[in-house]
Design an enzyme around this catalytic site. Structure first.
Site, PDB file in Angstrom:
ATOM      1  N   LYS A  79      34.402  64.442  75.904  1.00 51.09           N
ATOM      2  CA  LYS A  79      35.324  64.053  74.942  1.00 51.09           C
ATOM      3  C   LYS A  79      34.897  65.202  73.586  1.00 51.09           C
ATOM      4  O   LYS A  79      34.026  65.573  73.276  1.00 51.09           O
ATOM      5  CB  LYS A  79      34.614  62.700  74.133  1.00 51.09           C
ATOM      6  CG  LYS A  79      34.409  61.826  72.896  1.00 51.09           C
ATOM      7  CD  LYS A  79      34.118  61.307  72.354  1.00 51.09           C
ATOM      8  CE  LYS A  79      34.567  60.132  70.955  1.00 51.09           C
ATOM      9  NZ  LYS A  79      33.701  59.086  71.207  1.00 51.09           N
ATOM     10  N   SER A 154      36.491  54.455  70.775  1.00 49.32           N
ATOM     11  CA  SER A 154      36.276  55.902  70.356  1.00 49.32           C
ATOM     12  C   SER A 154      36.728  56.950  71.228  1.00 49.32           C
ATOM     13  O   SER A 154      37.782  58.020  71.384  1.00 49.32           O
ATOM     14  CB  SER A 154      35.868  56.288  69.297  1.00 49.32           C
ATOM     15  OG  SER A 154      34.717  56.619  69.895  1.00 49.32           O
ATOM     16  N   SER A 178      31.802  52.486  71.635  1.00 50.99           N
ATOM     17  CA  SER A 178      33.084  53.675  72.422  1.00 50.99           C
ATOM     18  C   SER A 178      33.227  54.135  73.957  1.00 50.99           C
ATOM     19  O   SER A 178      34.224  54.779  73.994  1.00 50.99           O
ATOM     20  CB  SER A 178      32.885  55.171  71.060  1.00 50.99           C
ATOM     21  OG  SER A 178      33.506  54.489  69.571  1.00 50.99           O
TER      22      SER A 178
END
Ligand code: GLN
Length: 502
Positions: A79, A154, A178
């Site tokens: 990420k 997210s 997330s």
């Protein structure tokens, strides 16, 4: 295609045995990214050259009989909230566009030490604020199961790239859901470990008392493998736990006989999609068939979870994001660089310096990040602190106590991850509150600092994955992973693939 479908556990074994080379593995996933990511947008940066060089080095050392790390040759996507010294780190924000950190996040350093191959940085909601990935400054991610739908957020890029076989495993972060939500909406497995289990050093801070890094993969067994590398104490993060890291992969086999799973009746109330409810009930039935017992438990303060989270998280964010002032690093506005006097600016700014700060932040941050900063600043300001922030902290304590009380009666708590399956892109973008409500089942885990795992438990009639969540007490990762793994031995939802070109 077969190589792409190998589990991470099998791929690592095949590479160690020399049945597949690390270069072959890297090429297969990199080619898949080239082929598909134009329509999915899971990656913000892919470093093909570095990944292939790294893989070639693994192969060379293997041929020379040199020792190799436990993840030797395994392609991993990370990420874009985690710092990487050799790749940009933007947190999907214009504020950090082009930023190159001077160091690797602790987790990234551990992955490298384990000889994993970093293929690229994944798309996300800006500064991890969002539940659909539509808050990325670099375009939304498309759900591999239906490109017109959101992958969740997210960590949507991390979830989508695993679901689409563009990486066997990915790293995400979870502040209020997330990892678990995008995993659920994309049909993969995601673990949000106990707060402090994994070092946050080098994770761009959103809400420091809630943030936690974790693995995302196609199965619990693959998550367990990655956990053995990334979990553990780091002197560089004062909140990281000193507890020994178990051999998660060795602890998966034990049957579930006698496992007590709690079911919270309120989690099946209004707002829950009937198809999701059905899938979740089927999962309870499967656990029961595997020897577990199901018990109703109460989380009386869970109904305050969203209100509490949406005070605590923005308050911490407003403080953490104060560092982006245009002076130290990140985006700096062209205008207001000190040449224009305050008078000329029409008295709008106290000084050219303040003008530079304001313009840099106005230009660099997207609307949701600004909303959080304003909410947090307001709730922390004199006169409101007691009424909002301090009160939220007290309710947070009650929510945590609810879990402690529940875990005196059951080993784990099961339920839905998200109230609905993946929703169409654009459906909630004009209604922030509707977007916040998506987090109703996940924020409690973070507020209580405990662990949670999400994995697929069925599909809607329209072919969208349904996620099941298990929450467990602090440091219950071995049990969370084992329960999910046992379920995955009995079902094959996790091996279904989205309708994408071969
Ligand atoms: N959807 C939640 C939010 O917008 C959770 C985000 C996260 O876990 N990073 O804050």
């Amino acid at each position: 295609m077969q190589l792409l479908e190998l589990s991470a556990v099998d791929l690592v074994t095949a590479i160690r045995r020399g049945e597949v080379s690390a270069v072959q593995a890297a090429e297969a996933f990199l080619d898949r990214i080239t082929k598909l990511d134009g329509s999915i947008n899971a990656f913000l940066h892919v470093d093909r050259t570095a990944a292939l060089a790294r893989a070639a080095d693994v192969d060379k050392r293997r041929r020379e009989g040199k020792p190799l790390g436990p993840l030797a040759g395994l392609p991993v996507a990370v990420k874009d909230a985690l710092c990487t010294s050799d790749q940009p780190t933007t947190c999907a924000s214009k504020m950090l566009a082009g930023y190159r950190p001077p160091y690797d996040a602790h987790v990234v350093a551990r992955l490298r030490q384990a000889d994993a191959v970093l293929v690229g940085k994944t798309n996300m909601d800006e500064f991890a604020m969002g539940g659909s990935n539509e808050n990325s400054a670099f375009g939304a991610v498309h759900n591999p199961w239906d490109l017109a739908r959101a992958p969740g957020g997210s960590s949507g890029g991390s979830a989508a790239c695993v679901a689409a076989d563009m990486a066997p495993v990915a790293i995400g972060s979870d502040t209020g859901g997330s990892i678990r939500q995008p995993a659920g909406l994309c049909g993969i497995t995601g673990l949000k470990p106990t707060y402090g289990r994994i070092s946050r050093r080098g994770l761009v801070a959103f809400a420091s008392s809630l943030d936690q890094i974790g693995p995302m993969a196609r199965s619990a067994a693959d998550c367990a493998l990655v956990m053995e590398t990334i979990a553990g104490h780091d002197p560089g993060d004062a909140t990281s736990l000193a507890d020994d890291v178990p051999r998660y992969t060795d602890l998966l086999e034990k049957p579930l006989t006698g496992l007590r799973i709690g079911r919270v009746p309120e989690h099946f109330g209004p707002g829950l999609d009937p198809e999701v409810a059905h899938g979740v009930e089927e999962a309870f039935a499967a656990f029961k068939a595997a020897g577990a017992t199901i018990h109703d438990v109460e989380l009386p303060h869970a109904k305050y979870g969203i209100a509490t989270y949406y005070l605590v998280a923005p308050c911490e964010a407003s403080s953490n994001l104060a560092r982006y002032d245009g002076a130290h690093y990140g985006h700096r506005a062209e205008s207001g660089s000190g040449h224009r006097s305050a008078a000329k600016a029409g008295g709008e700014f106290e000084s050219p310096l303040v003008e530079m700060y304001c313009r840099s932040r106005a230009e660099g941050f997207g609307p949701e990040v600004k909303r959080r900063i304003m909410l947090g600043t307001y709730a922390l300001s004199a006169g409101y602190y007691e009424a909002f922030y301090a009160k939220a902290l007290r309710v947070r304590r009650l929510i945590r106590q609810d879990y402690l009380d529940a875990f005196a009666k059951v080993d784990l708590i099961g339920g839905p991850v998200s109230p609905t399956p993946a929703f169409p892109l654009g459906e909630k973008t004009s209604d922030p509150l509707a977007m916040y409500l998506v987090d109703m089942y996940t924020v409690g885990t973070n507020l209580a600092g405990i662990g949670g795992i999400s994995f697929p438990c069925g599909f809607t009639k329209g072919g969208l994955p349904i996620g099941f969540q298990l929450q467990g007490p602090a440091l219950s990762e071995p049990l969370l992973l084992r329960a999910a793994d046992r379920y995955q031995q009995l079902t094959d939802w996790h091996s279904k693939r989205p309708p994408l070109p071969a």
